[in-house]
Design a protein around this motif. Structure first.
Motif, short mmCIF file in Angstrom:
data_model
loop_
_atom_site.label_atom_id
_atom_site.label_comp_id
_atom_site.label_asym_id
_atom_site.label_seq_id
_atom_site.Cartn_x
_atom_site.Cartn_y
_atom_site.Cartn_z
N ILE A 1 4.85 -4.96 -4.80
CA ILE A 1 4.19 -4.21 -5.88
C ILE A 1 2.95 -4.97 -6.35
CG2 ILE A 1 4.41 -3.37 -8.25
CD1 ILE A 1 5.98 -1.68 -6.45
N GLY B 1 0.28 -4.85 -3.54
CA GLY B 1 -0.29 -3.53 -3.35
C GLY B 1 -1.26 -3.17 -4.46
N PHE C 1 1.00 8.19 -11.01
CA PHE C 1 0.34 7.02 -11.61
C PHE C 1 -0.73 6.46 -10.68
CE2 PHE C 1 4.84 7.07 -12.76
CZ PHE C 1 4.77 7.19 -14.13
N PRO C 2 -1.98 6.37 -11.02
CA PRO C 2 -2.62 6.97 -12.18
C PRO C 2 -3.03 8.40 -11.86
CG PRO C 2 -4.09 5.42 -11.05
CD PRO C 2 -2.89 5.56 -10.21
N LYS D 1 -5.30 1.16 -14.07
CA LYS D 1 -4.03 1.53 -14.70
C LYS D 1 -2.83 1.02 -13.91
CE LYS D 1 -6.11 5.48 -16.96
NZ LYS D 1 -6.48 6.90 -16.80
N PHE E 1 1.79 -2.39 -13.70
CA PHE E 1 2.78 -2.53 -12.63
C PHE E 1 2.71 -3.94 -12.04
CE2 PHE E 1 2.14 2.05 -12.85
CZ PHE E 1 3.44 2.52 -12.77
N LEU F 1 0.83 -1.21 0.00
CA LEU F 1 0.00 0.00 0.00
C LEU F 1 0.86 1.26 0.00
CD1 LEU F 1 -3.01 -0.98 2.29
CD2 LEU F 1 -2.83 -1.00 -0.20
N ALA G 1 3.64 1.51 -1.56
CA ALA G 1 4.06 1.64 -2.96
C ALA G 1 2.94 2.21 -3.81
CB ALA G 1 4.51 0.27 -3.49
N VAL G 2 1.70 1.77 -3.56
CA VAL G 2 0.56 2.27 -4.35
C VAL G 2 0.35 3.77 -4.09
CG1 VAL G 2 -1.96 2.16 -4.54
CG2 VAL G 2 -0.62 0.06 -4.59
N LEU H 1 3.21 5.63 -5.79
CA LEU H 1 3.01 5.69 -7.25
C LEU H 1 2.04 6.80 -7.60
CD1 LEU H 1 2.80 1.95 -8.39
CD2 LEU H 1 4.43 3.66 -9.18
N GLU I 1 -9.62 4.13 -13.04
CA GLU I 1 -8.27 4.68 -12.85
C GLU I 1 -7.35 3.65 -12.19
OE1 GLU I 1 -7.04 7.46 -14.00
OE2 GLU I 1 -8.97 7.95 -14.92
#
Lengths: 173, 163
Positions: B42, B45, A49-50, B68, B72, A38, A40-41, A44, B65
């Motif tokens: 990754i 997540g 992203f996004p 997307k 990853f 989480l 990392a999300v 990002l 969204e």
């Protein structure tokens, strides 16, 4: 001097039960997946992203992240008590613990400085439906990107790498 | 205890340079293990966020969204596949005969099929503008299965040294 520590009930339980150790490591692995995944999300998203997902909504992930962290703190504490004297003297373990303190501080700053303001800025939009054009989506300041990169790197480079080394160095000992 | 019989594929793998390299370099195994952990985070997540949304949590996040993040997840899976192959090449017979490993591989295949089901039965219709996809049973089922199957993959992976 450390005799009572080495013979604590938890150490005896972990040593005598064939399932305790794999169970604790599994819980620790699942918690790690949630916490680092989480992080990392969120990172990002701060990096773009996004880009059109509303950043403020990511504040909702912090509760799950905290739950994962508590699982790891709990399973980690029991794993530590299973072999406290050797672990406390293990350099990788010391680096790992210091890294976790830094990681928590970085995550907390990311929460307070980025996610909370983003959620506040986007709140009027959230009352209706999320703006499809993305115009009202909160744009994070540049310093937020540094925090995001730092958070992921601390979990990855320090915690996972030193965590691996803790396992290897304890086997060698 | 008698030594388990070498499977033909294990005999072949042990003739490859990659096997020799993995056996002679303990550091390579540790390096791959660290990459395997990073890739795991990754993959976990990205999928966890999409699956939680599919289950009806995190309502302010548009699934369109979040989808997307799939590239990853696929990139991370490629890392898992390559580092996982390196583990197998280091000691093939050990893995092939290990129950946790066998279950893990079955779960990975099931998780992959479930991801395809989510893509084609949930995401593509949603993208095409079909209304109410979010409340469909198939949306909740594939999202819940995704979390359960990947958690199973992680648990089996952890148990490989113990079972």
């Amino acid at each position: 001097m450390f005799n009572w520590l080495e013979n604590n009930p938890i150490a005896n339980w972990v040593a005598s039960s064939s399932w305790a150790y794999p169970f604790l490591l599994t819980a620790h692995g699942l918690g790690m997946a949630v916490v680092v995944g989480l992080t990392a999300v969120i990172a990002l998203r701060i990096l773009g992203f996004p880009r059109r997902a509303p950043l403020g909504a990511y504040k909702g992930l912090m509760g799950y992240l905290l739950a994962g962290f508590l699982v790891n703190a709990g399973s980690g504490a029991v794993l530590f008590l299973a072999d406290p004297v050797a672990l406390a003297a293990n350099l990788s373990f010391q680096i790992k613990m210091a890294s976790i303190v830094v990681g928590v501080i970085v995550l907390w700053r990311m929460h307070v400085k980025v996610l909370v303001p983003a959620a506040a800025a986007e709140a009027p939009v959230a009352q209706g439906s999320v703006a499809a054009d993305g115009v009202s989506i909160f744009a994070p300041p540049r310093s937020a990107k540094a925090l995001a990169i730092a958070a992921v790197l601390i979990w990855w480079l320090s915690v996972i790498v030193s965590g691996r080394l803790v396992a290897y160095l304890s086997q060698a000992a | 205890m008698t030594q388990p019989e070498m499977l033909p594929i294990s005999i072949w793998i042990e003739t490859t340079p990659l096997h020799t390299f993995m056996v002679q370099n303990q550091i390579a195994f540790t390096f791959c293990e660290t990459l395997h952990f990073m890739g795991l985070t990754i993959l976990a997540g990205a999928l966890l966020v999409i699956d939680l949304r599919g289950l009806g949590f995190l309502k302010r996040m548009p699934l369109y969204e979040l989808h997307k993040l799939v590239p990853f997840a696929i990139g991370a899976f490629a890392v898992q596949l390559l580092t996982g192959l390196a583990f197998i090449f280091s000691n093939p017979n050990h893995y092939f005969l290990d129950l946790s490993f066998q279950v893990k591989m079955v779960l990975v295949v099931l998780a992959g099929l479930n991801a395809l089901a989510f893509e084609f039965l949930v995401f593509r219709p949603m993208k095409a503008g079909v209304p109410n996809v979010e409340s469909w049973a198939v949306t909740k089922i594939t999202s819940g299965l995704s979390i359960a199957l990947w958690a199973g993959v992680l648990i089996c992976g952890r148990l490989i040294p113990y079972v």
